[in-house]
Design an enzyme around this catalytic site. Structure first.
Site, PDB file in Angstrom:
ATOM      1  CB  SER A 243      -0.966  -0.052   1.188  1.00  0.00           C
ATOM      2  OG  SER A 243      -2.059   0.795   0.983  1.00  0.00           O
TER       3      SER A 243
ATOM      4  CG  ASP B 149       7.081   5.324 -11.538  1.00  0.00           C
ATOM      5  OD1 ASP B 149       7.585   4.313 -12.066  1.00  0.00           O
ATOM      6  OD2 ASP B 149       5.913   5.358 -11.109  1.00  0.00           O
TER       7      ASP B 149
ATOM      8  CE  LYS C  97      -5.621  -3.125   0.949  1.00  0.00           C
ATOM      9  NZ  LYS C  97      -5.939  -1.749   0.524  1.00  0.00           N
TER      10      LYS C  97
END
Length: 698
Positions: free
Chosen positions: A469, A480, A494
């Site tokens: 999460s 990224d 998740k």
């Protein structure tokens, strides 16, 4: 109301995965019938899920069939009570479950449960009769203990054969564990009587909750229903500071399994209890009698383990990887509160590690993404939060003139979304951190709230299969932006958001309590457009010793949302050079590292054990297998610890907690030390993969 992912996990385990039946009186079968409140609730939940759930799954023939099968699985997951004939007797409803929900005509559900209860009573009576027999353990007979995927027994005669094997297995398990004949028969007598009694205590609301959760779980695994009584218990638990051992538990068929050890809690500090251990007995104080808890409801086991601060609880544990017949361990834990200070981010320094060659690597361990919302709402300027604490630790590490920093997110199950966003902002100048798409298709961007960086030096993020999460939001954003290297194992996967709905608010004119629905309402997407859902975050440089990614995390849950991709956000990643030289150097070290050898060997053994669904009912063979497995685990661990200069702890010595902590620390450092070495390689190679600004530190 956003439900923090880690909190949501606790809710589902403690209150939703298994109903918290609080009524101790046995229920007359004539009272196991639906009432108008339940019928109305079923209709409302169906409409809410169909129209407001992120997945938007209308009722269909295929979903009706899934619901029928899952309801029976919820009642008899191991297929040990019902027969194929029993199930076929209700086959007419398999494609009509949608009609039952839409019309609120729930009588067939209760009819199924009443038959299940009858079958449990019959089987327990048979089991008690079997306990009067003498058992022969010299044959080569085998027992299949995991029956979740096999056909239902054909008829009562097939069940008789199955239960003879089951009782023999239960007896042999305790015998191999060192129990006497009298103790074994008494333990099993109380166990079987308890299974029957607890089944007879299930009331009409409990049956309704089981059924509704079978429906919600047929749609998606994180959507769940809490009946009025369970909602009340949940409110009480959230208001009170309950003392315990600091472990999240879950039901695993008839066993209670440790899902997670809470950082900073008594269990973590003792070093004796581990994730995936099974708790088979609970005793109070040093001298209280040990109660067998196999077959107990999860909530009953939790209540036995909880207790006053500073009191002792003794647990009889079947270790992780222990098949039937594995030697039990008895451990002693002192109950206490889990304090924020003990779960807060903390720093350490690696400066004498072989392979760093004079470089200093700072480590910041973040067990969870926490935020003192109460203190914030009161206007306290010094309220605690992950970002505030990490900001301070970064400043301290910079004063220590570290050459690089590793953020350790292993076993971090998530927490506050705001903290994940703000924490990312400490390492990037500006830009979006995560995209959140709601059930109505609206896309929101969570942005770095503050321009500039606190730390722009070499960075690594260490994750494992339990990082979930909010941990995946942070590590995905760092990856990224090419801001640092993500290292370790593929994360949990998740990537969904839940909210808790009070059903009464949907029915303003009603004065009855209809319970609550925990509903999946949104999904996380990385700034690259990739979802963290299902696939998780795949590390730039992976470490061996973990299960295959397809066998861990969200991807193993039935009906989990699939991975998805949307358009990328507008963000400015750093230029990424090749990390192949770093991979090659790491692979060479890992190949020769005794720690990674230990982890790999252990996972191979555990994987093999996971494949075994059958155990021998031959006592000699059973003992040999148990002793060989125990010796193999112990020898592998002892070899590694001796190489590290760490004292090998005596597993049977409950007082030797320091040695057990040293063992845990040595194993914990296997991945951490390699992360530091990778970062050191990147610094020496001046790799842009970690946005290195080594001159800044000097």
């Amino acid at each position: 109301m956003w439900v923090h992912p880690f909190t949501a996990c606790l809710i589902s385990l403690a209150f939703l995965a298994t109903p918290a039946w609080t009524q101790l009186a046995e229920i007359d079968t004539k009272d196991l019938v639906p009432n108008p409140r339940q019928e109305r609730t079923a209709q409302v939940i169906l409409k809410v899920v169909e129209h407001h759930h992120y997945k938007k799954t209308p009722m269909s023939t295929e979903l009706s069939q899934r619901l029928f099968d899952r309801y029976w699985k919820s009642l008899d997951n191991n297929r040990s009570f019902m027969t194929q004939t029993d199930i076929e007797g209700f086959a007419a409803y398999r494609e009509r479950m949608g009609e039952i929900l839409k019309g609120g005509k729930l009588e067939p559900i209760y009819s199924m449960f009443r038959l299940y209860r009858q079958r449990v009573d019959e089987r327990m009576a048979k089991a008690l009769d079997l306990l009067l027999q003498h058992f022969d353990f010299s044959s080569q007979e085998e027992y299949r203990f995991d029956r979740a995927e096999v056909p239902w027994p054909k008829d009562a005669a097939a069940l008789d054969v199955l239960w003879l094997q089951r009782v023999k297995n239960d007896y042999l398990t305790l015998k191999v564990a060192g129990k006497s004949d009298g103790v074994i028969r008494d333990t099993l007598k109380r166990r079987y009587e308890g299974i029957g009694r607890r089944t007879r205590q299930i009331n009409a609301d409990d049956v309704f909750q089981i059924f509704i959760n079978a429906y919600t779980q047929s749609v998606e695994p994180h959507t769940s229903y809490m009946s009025p009584s369970v909602s009340e218990n949940f409110d009480i638990s959230m208001r009170l500071s309950l003392e315990g051992i600091g472990a999240v538990l879950k039901s695993d068929d008839e066993f209670t399994q440790v899902q997670k050890i809470i950082p900073g809690g008594p269990a973590a500090q003792s070093g004796q209890l581990h994730a995936s251990d099974r708790i088979v007995g609970v005793a109070q104080g040093r001298f209280g009698s040990m109660e067998d808890v196999v077959g107990w409801r999860l909530q009953d086991v939790v209540e036995k383990i909880r207790g006053p601060k500073k009191s002792l609880v003794r647990l009889q544990v079947q270790p992780k990887g222990g098949a039937a017949g594995e030697k039990f361990r008895e451990i002693v834990i002192e109950r206490n509160e889990i304090k924020l200070e003990e779960q807060a981010a903390k720093k350490s320094l690696l400066d004498n590690l072989p392979g760093l060659e004079g470089l200093k690597i700072g480590v910041i361990e973040i067990p969870t993404f926490y935020r003192d919302f109460r203190g914030q709402s009161k206007g306290q300027e010094d309220f605690r939060s992950t970002t505030r604490d990490v900001r301070q630790l970064l400043e301290e590490l910079k004063r220590d003139r570290v050459d690089g920093i590793v953020i350790d997110l292993r076993d971090n199950g998530g927490g506050s979304l705001a903290e994940a966003t703000e924490l990312t902002g400490l390492f990037i100048d500006e830009g979006p951190v995560v995209q959140v798409r709601s059930a109505n298709g609206k896309l929101d961007l969570e942005n770095d709230p503050e321009p500039g960086t606190v730390y722009d030096g070499p960075l690594g993020v260490l994750v494992n299969r339990e990082s979930a999460s909010a941990s995946e939001i942070f590590s995905g954003a760092i990856q990224d932006y090419r801001r640092g290297l993500v290292l370790g194992e593929t994360t949990f996967g998740k990537g969904t958001v839940q909210t808790l709905l009070d059903i009464n608010r949907l029915l303003p004119k009603e004065d009855k309590d209809f319970g609550r629905l925990r509903l999946t309402m949104a999904q996380f997407f990385r700034v690259s457009g990739d979802s963290t859902q299902h696939r998780g975050v795949v590390p730039d440089i992976g470490f061996p010793g973990g299960h295959d990614s397809d066998e861990e995390g969200e991807r193993t849950l039935d009906n989990a949302l699939p991975w998805a991709h949307i358009s990328p956000a507008h963000y400015a990643p750093l230029k990424l050079g090749s990390i192949e030289p770093l991979k090659l150097r790491s692979a060479e070290r890992v190949k020769a590292d005794s720690g990674f050898a230990l982890l790999t060997q252990r996972e191979v053994l555990l994987k093999e054990l996971d494949k075994h669904k059958v155990v021998s009912l031959n006592e000699t063979r059973r003992r040999q297998e148990s002793e060989q497995r125990e010796k193999l685990f112990k020898d592998q661990k002892s070899h590694f610890l001796k190489l590290q200069g760490v004292t090998v702890p005596d597993e049977d010595d409950n007082e030797d907690t320091e040695a057990k902590k040293d063992e845990q620390n040595a194993i914990k450092h296997i991945g951490l030390d390699e992360s530091a070495r990778i970062l050191a390689d990147a610094i020496r190679l001046n790799s842009p993969a970690v946005a290195a600004h080594a001159a800044m530190a000097h």
